[in-house]
Design an enzyme around this catalytic site. Structure first.
Site, PDB file in Angstrom:
ATOM      1  N   ASN A  35      -3.413   4.530   4.104  1.00 57.24           N
ATOM      2  CA  ASN A  35      -3.926   3.376   3.366  1.00 57.24           C
ATOM      3  C   ASN A  35      -3.780   2.092   4.183  1.00 57.24           C
ATOM      4  O   ASN A  35      -4.681   1.252   4.217  1.00 57.24           O
ATOM      5  CB  ASN A  35      -3.209   3.225   2.035  1.00 57.24           C
ATOM      6  CG  ASN A  35      -3.447   4.377   1.095  1.00 57.24           C
ATOM      7  OD1 ASN A  35      -2.505   5.048   0.661  1.00 57.24           O
ATOM      8  ND2 ASN A  35      -4.693   4.648   0.761  1.00 57.24           N
ATOM      9  N   LEU A  59       0.829  -1.208   0.000  1.00 62.95           N
ATOM     10  CA  LEU A  59       0.000   0.000   0.000  1.00 62.95           C
ATOM     11  C   LEU A  59       0.862   1.257   0.000  1.00 62.95           C
ATOM     12  O   LEU A  59       2.015   1.228   0.436  1.00 62.95           O
ATOM     13  CB  LEU A  59      -0.928  -0.036   1.218  1.00 62.95           C
ATOM     14  CG  LEU A  59      -1.758  -1.325   1.325  1.00 62.95           C
ATOM     15  CD1 LEU A  59      -2.292  -1.514   2.724  1.00 62.95           C
ATOM     16  CD2 LEU A  59      -2.888  -1.299   0.299  1.00 62.95           C
ATOM     17  N   PRO A  60       0.302   2.394  -0.440  1.00 65.18           N
ATOM     18  CA  PRO A  60       1.122   3.591  -0.644  1.00 65.18           C
ATOM     19  C   PRO A  60       1.499   4.374   0.606  1.00 65.18           C
ATOM     20  O   PRO A  60       2.516   5.065   0.604  1.00 65.18           O
ATOM     21  CB  PRO A  60       0.249   4.468  -1.560  1.00 65.18           C
ATOM     22  CG  PRO A  60      -0.849   3.604  -2.057  1.00 65.18           C
ATOM     23  CD  PRO A  60      -1.035   2.532  -1.048  1.00 65.18           C
ATOM     24  N   LYS A  71      14.218   0.066   5.655  1.00 69.61           N
ATOM     25  CA  LYS A  71      13.752   0.563   4.354  1.00 69.61           C
ATOM     26  C   LYS A  71      13.872   2.079   4.241  1.00 69.61           C
ATOM     27  O   LYS A  71      14.315   2.603   3.209  1.00 69.61           O
ATOM     28  CB  LYS A  71      12.296   0.134   4.140  1.00 69.61           C
ATOM     29  CG  LYS A  71      11.628   0.724   2.884  1.00 69.61           C
ATOM     30  CD  LYS A  71      12.358   0.305   1.604  1.00 69.61           C
ATOM     31  CE  LYS A  71      11.824   1.033   0.376  1.00 69.61           C
ATOM     32  NZ  LYS A  71      10.464   0.647   0.024  1.00 69.61           N
ATOM     33  N   THR A  95       5.720   0.691   2.579  1.00 72.46           N
ATOM     34  CA  THR A  95       6.708   1.474   3.315  1.00 72.46           C
ATOM     35  C   THR A  95       5.956   2.510   4.125  1.00 72.46           C
ATOM     36  O   THR A  95       5.384   3.456   3.574  1.00 72.46           O
ATOM     37  CB  THR A  95       7.698   2.166   2.360  1.00 72.46           C
ATOM     38  OG1 THR A  95       8.376   1.173   1.582  1.00 72.46           O
ATOM     39  CG2 THR A  95       8.730   2.966   3.137  1.00 72.46           C
ATOM     40  N   LYS A 119       7.248  11.011   0.199  1.00 71.83           N
ATOM     41  CA  LYS A 119       6.620  10.426   1.389  1.00 71.83           C
ATOM     42  C   LYS A 119       7.635   9.665   2.232  1.00 71.83           C
ATOM     43  O   LYS A 119       7.701   9.817   3.457  1.00 71.83           O
ATOM     44  CB  LYS A 119       5.472   9.515   0.959  1.00 71.83           C
ATOM     45  CG  LYS A 119       4.712   8.848   2.094  1.00 71.83           C
ATOM     46  CD  LYS A 119       5.190   7.432   2.396  1.00 71.83           C
ATOM     47  CE  LYS A 119       4.952   6.494   1.246  1.00 71.83           C
ATOM     48  NZ  LYS A 119       5.358   5.101   1.576  1.00 71.83           N
TER      49      LYS A 119
END
Length: 359
Positions: free
Chosen positions: A105, A100-101, A206, A131, A307
């Site tokens: 979300n 998912l973004p 990440k 992420t 983001k």
């Protein structure tokens, strides 16, 4: 007589061993069959689509959901089952992967009114490859635990190309005893699956990686732009004035810059080499099969990079860690989003620099 008894005893022993072997094979076969039970997959965007396809290629039936129904059509054509909500996925599968973004979300998909945890089965394994903020991953893990499910964060690195090839790197955080169960699925989509520690550590790895990626991409774009750009005599204020004065022949003679492919070749055999230069070069015409060769379409969007850099900034603030270049990279990508690059691949920073330069 003694020899006959020995032979009969041996034959009896061999029959018993054969039954044991057949039984063992049957048990292994049964476990192998069970391991191919359906896997839920939620989020079929640029990354999720090829990841889910690789599960199908490895023989796993996929139960799919995406907020955009058209993203599911391809999986319907492949014979996958498509559902109407994340809750329906959880009702039909006890192993679910989400891609998912954003934080919002992920929260909606897991704990929303039609979220996974509304119908999750006890003992389910929930793997989130989004992420997101490590703190959000920890909160979702606690909510899943209340429902008797196991949540693991497993963000990825490698981009769309690696997702298609099944060569992603997964950074996994969660209960170590569940790592092998997660790895069984993740190795269908990646060549490297690394256990990082408790829930949230995969996300930590990440966001550090993506901060470095953003810095190196900006550096590669700046170096390439510097090496190939056309220099101008200082007494001309811009290229139009120079053209009017001397014509294009003189402009060509002034071209002292390097050929882009040559410069990339030199960088990639020298100490400046990095993934942004040798695998994902941001200059159009240098490489095939990358977003810069397709007007920066596809790939990893500038909005998503901004983001992720924002997540790194939050973590840096919370831990009082100086990230000077990370902060500058965040500002660059935020400006790009405001100037029309939000839907382009993050390597479009090269185009941004070309358009922003003052001649």
């Amino acid at each position: 007589m003694a020899a006959a008894l020995v032979l009969r005893g041996s034959a009896s022993w061999l029959r018993r061993q054969r039954r044991v072997c057949v039984g063992s094979v049957a048990m292994v076969s049964s476990r192998a069959m069970a391991s191919k039970t359906a896997v839920g997959f939620i989020g079929l965007g640029n990354m999720g689509n090829p990841m889910a396809k690789n599960l199908v290629k490895h023989g796993y039936p996929v139960i799919a959901y995406d907020v955009f129904p058209e993203a599911c059509k391809e999986f319907q054509d492949l014979g996958s089952q498509v559902t109407d909500s994340p809750a329906d996925v959880a009702d039909k599968a006890d192993r679910i992967i989400t891609m998912l973004p954003s934080n919002a979300n992920a929260i909606e998909v897991y704990v929303g009114s039609n979220g996974i945890l509304k119908k999750v089965k006890k003992g389910s394994l929930l793997i989130d490859s989004s992420t997101i903020d490590p703190a959000v991953s920890k909160d979702l893990a606690k909510e899943a635990e209340k429902m008797g499910a196991v949540f693991m964060d497993a963000p990825v690195s490698g981009g769309v190309g690696a997702a298609r090839a099944g060569n992603l790197t997964f950074m996994v955080g969660g209960v170590e005893q569940e790592f092998d169960a997660a790895k069984e699925l993740l190795t269908c989509m990646g060549s490297n699956v690394v256990y990082c520690g408790e829930v949230g550590t995969g996300q930590a790895a990440k966001i550090c990686n993506n901060m470095l990626l953003a810095i190196s991409m900006i550096g590669t774009a700046e170096a390439m732009n510097l090496g190939i750009r056309l220099p101008f005599a200082p007494w001309f204020s811009n290229v139009s004035e120079l053209k009017r004065f001397s014509g294009m022949d003189y402009v060509r003679k002034l071209r002292l810059g390097l050929d882009p492919k040559l410069l990339a070749k030199i960088l990639n055999m020298s100490s400046g080499r990095c993934w942004s230069s040798d695998t994902y070069n941001p200059v159009p015409g240098v490489m095939d099969g990358v977003p810069s060769a397709n007007n920066y379409q596809g790939g990893f969007g500038t909005t998503l990079m901004a983001k992720d850099l924002g997540l790194a900034q939050v973590s840096a603030t919370n831990t009082k860690t100086p990230v000077l270049l990370g902060s500058l990279a965040h500002q660059v990508y935020r400006v790009m989003c405001a100037k029309g690059y939000s839907q382009k691949d993050f390597s479009s920073v090269f185009q941004f620099l070309r358009e922003e330069e003052t001649l």
